[in-house]
Design a protein around this motif. Structure first.
Motif, PDB file in Angstrom:
ATOM      1  N   LEU A 562     -21.302   3.944 -17.599  1.00 18.96           N
ATOM      2  CA  LEU A 562     -21.404   4.567 -18.916  1.00 18.96           C
ATOM      3  C   LEU A 562     -20.574   5.849 -18.989  1.00 18.96           C
ATOM      4  O   LEU A 562     -19.928   6.131 -20.005  1.00 18.96           O
ATOM      5  N   THR A 563     -20.589   6.630 -17.902  1.00 17.83           N
ATOM      6  CA  THR A 563     -19.799   7.869 -17.881  1.00 17.83           C
ATOM      7  C   THR A 563     -18.313   7.572 -17.952  1.00 17.83           C
ATOM      8  O   THR A 563     -17.559   8.234 -18.683  1.00 17.83           O
ATOM      9  N   MET A 564     -17.863   6.572 -17.201  1.00 17.24           N
ATOM     10  CA  MET A 564     -16.446   6.225 -17.200  1.00 17.24           C
ATOM     11  C   MET A 564     -15.998   5.630 -18.537  1.00 17.24           C
ATOM     12  O   MET A 564     -14.853   5.821 -18.953  1.00 17.24           O
ATOM     13  N   LEU A 565     -16.895   4.920 -19.222  1.00 14.09           N
ATOM     14  CA  LEU A 565     -16.527   4.364 -20.532  1.00 14.09           C
ATOM     15  C   LEU A 565     -16.209   5.467 -21.542  1.00 14.09           C
ATOM     16  O   LEU A 565     -15.349   5.297 -22.412  1.00 14.09           O
ATOM     17  N   ASN A 566     -16.914   6.592 -21.441  1.00  7.43           N
ATOM     18  CA  ASN A 566     -16.652   7.709 -22.350  1.00  7.43           C
ATOM     19  C   ASN A 566     -15.327   8.394 -22.073  1.00  7.43           C
ATOM     20  O   ASN A 566     -14.874   9.217 -22.881  1.00  7.43           O
ATOM     21  N   HIS A 567     -14.682   8.080 -20.959  1.00 15.06           N
ATOM     22  CA  HIS A 567     -13.374   8.650 -20.641  1.00 15.06           C
ATOM     23  C   HIS A 567     -12.234   7.924 -21.342  1.00 15.06           C
ATOM     24  O   HIS A 567     -11.111   8.441 -21.397  1.00 15.06           O
ATOM     25  N   TYR A 568     -12.503   6.716 -21.845  1.00 14.50           N
ATOM     26  CA  TYR A 568     -11.446   5.972 -22.540  1.00 14.50           C
ATOM     27  C   TYR A 568     -11.125   6.639 -23.877  1.00 14.50           C
ATOM     28  O   TYR A 568     -12.034   6.921 -24.670  1.00 14.50           O
ATOM     29  N   PRO A 569      -9.858   6.879 -24.168  1.00 19.15           N
ATOM     30  CA  PRO A 569      -9.499   7.486 -25.467  1.00 19.15           C
ATOM     31  C   PRO A 569      -9.535   6.454 -26.583  1.00 19.15           C
ATOM     32  O   PRO A 569      -9.473   5.240 -26.347  1.00 19.15           O
ATOM     33  N   ILE A 570      -9.645   6.962 -27.828  1.00 18.03           N
ATOM     34  CA  ILE A 570      -9.564   6.110 -29.016  1.00 18.03           C
ATOM     35  C   ILE A 570      -8.103   6.073 -29.460  1.00 18.03           C
ATOM     36  O   ILE A 570      -7.517   7.091 -29.818  1.00 18.03           O
ATOM     37  N   ILE A 571      -7.502   4.891 -29.426  1.00 14.49           N
ATOM     38  CA  ILE A 571      -6.061   4.753 -29.644  1.00 14.49           C
ATOM     39  C   ILE A 571      -5.764   4.539 -31.125  1.00 14.49           C
ATOM     40  O   ILE A 571      -6.437   3.761 -31.808  1.00 14.49           O
ATOM     41  N   ALA A 572      -4.735   5.239 -31.635  1.00 13.81           N
ATOM     42  CA  ALA A 572      -4.179   4.986 -32.968  1.00 13.81           C
ATOM     43  C   ALA A 572      -3.053   3.972 -32.819  1.00 13.81           C
ATOM     44  O   ALA A 572      -2.045   4.238 -32.158  1.00 13.81           O
ATOM     45  N   THR A 573      -3.229   2.805 -33.414  1.00 15.63           N
ATOM     46  CA  THR A 573      -2.316   1.686 -33.145  1.00 15.63           C
ATOM     47  C   THR A 573      -1.079   1.660 -34.041  1.00 15.63           C
ATOM     48  O   THR A 573      -0.150   0.893 -33.765  1.00 15.63           O
ATOM     49  N   HIS A 574      -1.015   2.463 -35.117  1.00 16.29           N
ATOM     50  CA  HIS A 574       0.111   2.387 -36.050  1.00 16.29           C
ATOM     51  C   HIS A 574       0.872   3.703 -36.194  1.00 16.29           C
ATOM     52  O   HIS A 574       2.045   3.688 -36.568  1.00 16.29           O
ATOM     53  N   ALA A 575       0.216   4.829 -35.958  1.00 15.94           N
ATOM     54  CA  ALA A 575       0.819   6.125 -36.289  1.00 15.94           C
ATOM     55  C   ALA A 575       2.049   6.446 -35.446  1.00 15.94           C
ATOM     56  O   ALA A 575       2.847   7.303 -35.834  1.00 15.94           O
ATOM     57  N   HIS A 576       2.238   5.778 -34.298  1.00 17.15           N
ATOM     58  CA  HIS A 576       3.381   6.100 -33.437  1.00 17.15           C
ATOM     59  C   HIS A 576       4.643   5.336 -33.828  1.00 17.15           C
ATOM     60  O   HIS A 576       5.712   5.564 -33.244  1.00 17.15           O
ATOM     61  N   THR A 577       4.538   4.418 -34.795  1.00 19.76           N
ATOM     62  CA  THR A 577       5.711   3.634 -35.197  1.00 19.76           C
ATOM     63  C   THR A 577       6.263   4.073 -36.545  1.00 19.76           C
ATOM     64  O   THR A 577       7.474   4.233 -36.709  1.00 19.76           O
ATOM     65  N   ARG A 578       5.402   4.310 -37.515  1.00 20.03           N
ATOM     66  CA  ARG A 578       5.810   4.762 -38.842  1.00 20.03           C
ATOM     67  C   ARG A 578       4.595   5.389 -39.529  1.00 20.03           C
ATOM     68  O   ARG A 578       3.454   5.105 -39.168  1.00 20.03           O
ATOM     69  N   PRO A 579       4.819   6.238 -40.551  1.00 24.06           N
ATOM     70  CA  PRO A 579       3.700   6.973 -41.148  1.00 24.06           C
ATOM     71  C   PRO A 579       2.670   6.078 -41.828  1.00 24.06           C
ATOM     72  O   PRO A 579       1.467   6.281 -41.681  1.00 24.06           O
ATOM     73  N   PHE A 580       3.130   5.070 -42.614  1.00 20.63           N
ATOM     74  CA  PHE A 580       2.213   4.255 -43.393  1.00 20.63           C
ATOM     75  C   PHE A 580       2.495   2.777 -43.137  1.00 20.63           C
ATOM     76  O   PHE A 580       3.567   2.401 -42.644  1.00 20.63           O
ATOM     77  N   LYS A 581       1.543   1.938 -43.510  1.00 20.05           N
ATOM     78  CA  LYS A 581       1.706   0.506 -43.329  1.00 20.05           C
ATOM     79  C   LYS A 581       2.576  -0.118 -44.415  1.00 20.05           C
ATOM     80  O   LYS A 581       3.255  -1.112 -44.168  1.00 20.05           O
ATOM     81  N   ARG A 582       2.534   0.475 -45.621  1.00 18.58           N
ATOM     82  CA  ARG A 582       3.304  -0.076 -46.734  1.00 18.58           C
ATOM     83  C   ARG A 582       4.751   0.406 -46.670  1.00 18.58           C
ATOM     84  O   ARG A 582       5.009   1.592 -46.494  1.00 18.58           O
ATOM     85  N   LYS A 583       5.670  -0.544 -46.866  1.00 17.14           N
ATOM     86  CA  LYS A 583       7.093  -0.249 -46.720  1.00 17.14           C
ATOM     87  C   LYS A 583       7.577   0.720 -47.795  1.00 17.14           C
ATOM     88  O   LYS A 583       8.340   1.656 -47.510  1.00 17.14           O
TER      89      LYS A 583
END
Length: 643
Positions: A562-583
């Motif tokens: 349980l302690t190690m599970l709290n070490h996993y970060p919450i990943i942003a899956t889109h923000a590193h490629t472009r600002p918004f999903k709509r073209k």
């Protein structure tokens, strides 16, 4: 067909009582704020109660159109806030009556108040303004002794300084009087001391009549007027009573009376529009006269003959004058004369243009003041409707009655409107903005807000959800929350440890392969970022697999897992490629440079954070997978033993 129902009567009664109470509160607050401008006219002047009553009456009448919108805003907020707080608004909606239907009686009432506000500004307001200004002038001329302060020298009398030690406002007596008269300069200076005296204005209001008691008069004498051998530097006079006449024009003359009647606030809409035509015609005639004068201005050399000067003027009008060649033909003495006279002419022309500039600004400002006052009659009346459609929906949304939250919101809304309206008025008056833009600024800003609140309240939409706005702000700024996985109170089935271990191994392998192919620390091409599709499905797959394993392992009883599970970060899956999903939204952001720069650097921040997150996941997997495999082996042995 519109029929008056019991609900309409109930809501109208609630609103009407609150409106009357809040109107007098707002009127009192505005009068106190307005009173500070004229506090010097009232304090220590010995004014009678009837004069003070007229002063406050005219002031109150002038402030009625300003108090009405604020009273409507506050009363509508409290009315619907009370209905929402007592769940009566919920019962009304449960009966199939929408918010707009419940507001229909108040809409009619507010519309009548709006018309009354326009009537006040059109008929009563101008008369009250004229009477108020005349009362101010009358207060200044009725008792001239009230203008003279105690204990300091008063220089409001031309050519004299007057000092009064003490005043008795009931009897009008002045005590400890000292007068310095400087009519003829220092050589003719006179000092008058008196134990007491009275002062009053003459019938024509052009002079002050002083009657002094028990005093002395000291006066310097001009030696040239007494002969060469004169030996009298000054004269001294002791008197029991003395009458003195001082110049002091404090009367209400025709210029002041004309100024009051010509003010835009003293006119109704028809008079303003009528006078605007005359003002514009006069301004145009002045402008044409200035233009014609500048066009007919000629430049000649004073050293030329009359014939050459006439020829030069004619050539100048045809734009064929060569001043340089004419100047070079002159002698040195003539050149100096020409330069000297040209400098004098330039200074004269500059002063003339400065005067015309100030005069043109003055007459054009008077035109703008009339336009502002004409528009203000409509915008101030229309603000009653706007404030109602802000206050009533807000009261239904926040569902807080009383004088707490509604007062705070009302003050904030009114301050915003006052700042916008007052700023727009001053900018339009000084010709920095157009009159229409300046006067409609506050209305243009608050009208969409009123429409937005009315729409949200009628559809029961959430407006003041703090968590929603907090999540949007965190997403915009790239902030995130940490995982908080705790031990479950009830566990139906244990996790599938070996399956989860295999998933974590595959995640580690995919992250290593992803890091080799995608260089997250490199700066991406802005063209690809804003104008080309760039969804990263690999990161989506990695994140989905990781979340599946974390969700299953969260049902474990082991504290280390349980302690190690709290070490996993919450990943942003889109923000590193472009600002918004709509073209189209990405393209619009990229075309507008300021927002494009902001979101580009925001994306770089997310790419760097994703790089660190992937490394952190690999490190956590290396520590967690052996423990998960160990628990899986124990789980498998236990299942075999049971069999």
């Amino acid at each position: 067909m519109f029929r008056i129902k019991k609900l309409d009567i109930f809501i109208t009664k609630q609103f009407g009582l609150l409106f009357v109470a809040t109107f007098f509160i707002c009127q009192f607050v505005l009068m106190m704020q307005f009173l500070w401008r004229y506090v010097d006219e009232l304090i220590g002047k010995g004014l009678s109660l009837d004069v003070l009553a007229q002063f406050f009456w005219y002031m109150g009448v002038m402030l009625v159109p300003q108090a009405l919108p604020l009273a409507i805003l506050l009363s509508s907020l409290i009315t619907f806030g009370n209905l929402g707080e007592s769940s009566e608004l919920t019962a009304i909606k449960a009966a199939g009556i929408s918010l707009m239907q419940s507001m229909r009686s108040l809409m009619a009432m507010v519309l009548l108040i709006t018309l009354a506000s326009f009537y006040f500004q059109e008929v009563i307001g101008p008369k009250a303004f004229v009477s108020f200004q005349q009362l101010l002038l009358s207060m200044r001329q009725k008792n001239p002794e009230v203008e003279i302060p105690e204990g300091i020298f008063y220089d409001g009398i031309p050519g004299s300084n007057l000092y009064v030690q003490q005043k008795n406002m009931e009897t009008g007596m002045l005590y400890g009087i000292m007068i310095y008269r400087m009519d003829g300069g220092y050589e003719d200076a006179a000092i008058i001391l008196a134990d007491s005296g009275r002062i009053q204005a003459t019938a024509e209001k052009k002079h002050l009549w002083l009657k002094l008691y028990s005093g002395e008069w000291f006066e310097n004498m001009r030696q040239s007027g007494l002969g060469v051998n004169a030996n009298v530097p000054y004269r001294r006079e002791t008197f029991v009573t003395k009458n003195i006449l001082l110049d002091f024009d404090s009367g209400l003359n025709m210029t002041e009376a004309g100024f009051i009647s010509s003010d835009a606030k003293a006119k109704n809409l028809g008079k303003i529009l009528h006078d605007l035509d005359s003002i514009r015609e006069f301004n145009d005639s002045v402008g044409r006269a200035f233009y014609q004068e500048a066009r007919n201005m000629s430049y000649t050399l004073p050293t030329l003959s009359k014939k050459d000067s006439l020829r030069l003027v004619e050539a100048d009008r045809k734009a064929e004058t060569d001043f340089d060649s004419l100047y070079l033909k002159l002698t040195d003495a003539q050149k100096q004369t020409v330069v000297r006279m040209a400098s004098s002419d330039v200074q004269m022309v500059y002063n003339n243009l400065a005067f015309k500039r100030d005069y043109s600004f003055l007459i054009n400002r008077e035109e703008r003041r009339h336009e502002i006052e004409a528009i203000d009659k409509f915008t101030l009346s229309l603000s009653c409707l706007i404030f109602f459609f802000i206050g009533a929906p807000l009261g239904a949304i926040i569902r807080k009655g009383g004088l707490g939250v509604p007062v705070i919101i009302s003050v904030l809304v009114f301050i915003v409107f006052y700042i916008l309206d007052n700023t727009g008025m001053k900018m339009a008056r000084d010709d920095n903005w157009t009159v229409w833009f300046g006067k409609l600024l506050g209305t243009a800003v608050l009208t969409p807000i009123a429409v937005f609140f009315s729409y949200k309240a009628n559809n029961d939409s959430v407006v003041f959800n703090i968590d929603l706005y907090k999540a949007i702000a965190m997403r915009m700024l790239g902030l995130r929350t940490k995982r908080s996985i705790t031990r479950k109170e009830v566990i139906i089935s244990d996790p599938k440890y070996l399956t989860d271990a295999d998933i974590l191994k595959n995640v580690s392998l995919e992250i290593q392969q992803y890091s080799e192919v995608h260089k997250l620390l490199r700066w991406p091409n802005p063209i690809k970022v804003f104008f080309r599709p760039g969804d990263d499905h690999e990161i989506e797959h990695i994140n989905t697999s990781l979340e599946v394993a974390i969700e299953d392992l969260s049902y474990t009883k082991n504290k280390y897992v349980l302690t190690m599970l709290n070490h996993y970060p919450i990943i942003a899956t889109h923000a590193h490629t472009r600002p918004f999903k709509r073209k189209w939204l990405n393209a619009a952001t990229g075309l507008f440079l300021p927002t494009g720069i902001f979101f580009y650097f925001r994306m770089l921040r997310f790419r760097f954070r994703l790089y660190k997150d992937l490394q952190h996941i690999l490190d956590t997997n290396r520590k967690l997978i052996p423990k998960v495999i160990e628990l899986g082996d124990v789980q498998q042995e236990g299942s075999i033993t049971v069999i």
